[in-house]
Design an enzyme around this catalytic site. Structure first.
Site: not given
Length: 407
Positions: A44, A99, A141, A167, A201, A203, A291
């Site tokens: 610092y 993730k 995401e 996605d 969509g 994907a 899924n």
């Protein structure tokens, strides 16, 4: 043989995993010594002033003196959380932390998860643009379509670091790699394959666009949404679906699948019947990726076709289409190349690296990790396993080599 855990037992195990011994899945760890007064003066004040001055003179020095070059933001508004829907940004935090764990485990990339309470796509865009200097890359995401397309496009254009919507593009890479190999197993080629995609969509659209970039023919693709086949007579199509409107008299999913070589499902559970699979062309490929419940269960599909190659999004069936095969390694390659964006050639390089790896002999450590005695390229093995140590050796260099040179 012991009984599998019940749904209640699974739920309790998942909650305990996230709560104990300390809440959450992430922590910040110092990478420099901080044990003495001398260490503090370097970490610092006054020592920190020196890299500050260097970065002020040359912004690229941030990659030399800070963690920017190995730091990715995983960002969501919580509008499309896994298969759970729009539950808001705070509810998305366990997924974003998860993730981050995958980024670190598979590609040694550090992550800050960021959940944004945005009132509009523009609000989200401005928020991400404002914090972008912190990071070497942005992973979007669980953002619902069609806003995700607008957000990804705007940020890609505005920022000088890679922006990736997993996605869309992550899913597309794994689907394309698996599909190339499935077609190879079936003695078919992408250029002549008739493809039906259920789900328009993020994907579905990204996957079909990437397939087109790789040689699929537009006239051979039928896209199906909740209202049926996307055809040229429809007047309800958004700008992202319009390029897939075909001159065809087919209107339903059942009609679309007659004679198809490939079905790709990125939609919802139990939407495909055994009769639809029976109507497909000889040696078909079925990717039922919803899924946790696929568009059709493998047992039902195999019951009507013994010439089938089948993939799902589940780990308890062969050929899991799993995004962890893509995003850590794609970002590793992009960060290593100091790329300013992730381009279609970089995605295609990842596709080919994954597809080629699955065609090679499987090393013993992979067999051991999955409790297998044998595994080889074929009907039940068209994609590498996530714990294959060769992924980090193959995919990032291929992605980096395909990155544009931007001096």
């Amino acid at each position: 043989m012991s009984e599998p855990p019940s749904r209640s037992e699974q739920r309790q195990a998942a909650l305990a995993y996230h709560e104990f011994p300390r809440p959450g899945k992430l922590a910040v760890t110092a990478t420099k010594p901080c044990a003495t007064a001398a260490d503090l003066t370097l970490a610092y004040s006054p020592g920190v002033a020196e890299p500050v001055r260097e970065i002020a003179r040359d912004p690229n020095a941030a990659y030399r003196y800070t963690n920017k070059g190995n730091l990715v933001a995983v960002i969501s508004d919580g509008s499309a959380i896994l298969g759970l829907g729009n539950l808001g940004p705070l509810a998305s935090k366990p997924v974003m932390e998860g993730k981050a764990v995958l980024f670190k485990r598979f590609a040694d990339i550090d992550v800050y998860d960021i959940e944004v309470a945005a009132s509009s796509p523009q609000h989200f865009i401005e928020t991400v643009a404002a914090i972008a200097p912190t990071f070497g890359g942005i992973n979007l995401e669980d953002i619902a379509a069609p806003h995700c397309f607008e957000i990804e496009k705007a940020l890609t254009e505005r920022l000088d670091i890679p922006v990736f919507h997993d996605d869309q593009h992550g899913t597309a890479v794994i689907i394309c790699a698996g599909l190339i190999n499935a077609l190879k197993v079936q003695g078919k080629v992408l250029e002549s394959a008739r493809i039906v995609c259920l789900g328009a969509g993020a994907a579905g659209l990204a996957s079909m666009n990437l397939l087109l970039s790789m040689g699929a023919r537009a006239e051979n693709i039928l896209l199906v949404d909740s209202k049926g086949v996307i055809h040229s007579g429809r007047t309800d199509l958004n700008p992202y679906k319009q390029p897939f409107a075909r001159e065809t008299d087919r209107r339903t999913l059942a009609e679309a699948m007659v004679g198809a070589d490939v079905f790709v499902g990125v939609s919802g559970p139990n939407l495909v019947t055994p009769e639809m699979v029976r109507s497909m062309a000889p040696r078909p490929v079925v990717f039922a990726l919803a899924n946790p419940d696929p568009e059709i269960r493998p047992e039902a599909a195999h019951a009507v076709r013994d010439d089938l190659v089948m993939a799902t999004g589940r780990s308890d069936y062969p050929n899991q289409v799993n995004n962890v095969l893509g995003f850590p390694f794609i970002f590793r390659g992009a960060l290593d190349a100091r790329a300013k964006r992730i381009t279609p050639p970089m995605l295609i390089a990842a596709v080919h690296a994954l597809a080629e790896l699955a065609q090679e002999p499987v090393p013993p450590e992979v067999l051991a990790a999955y409790g297998l005695t044998a595994l080889s390229f074929g009907r039940d093995y068209i994609l590498p396993k996530p714990f294959d140590p060769r992924l980090i050796e193959r995919v990032p260099p291929a992605v980096a080599a395909a990155a544009p040179c931007e001096g």
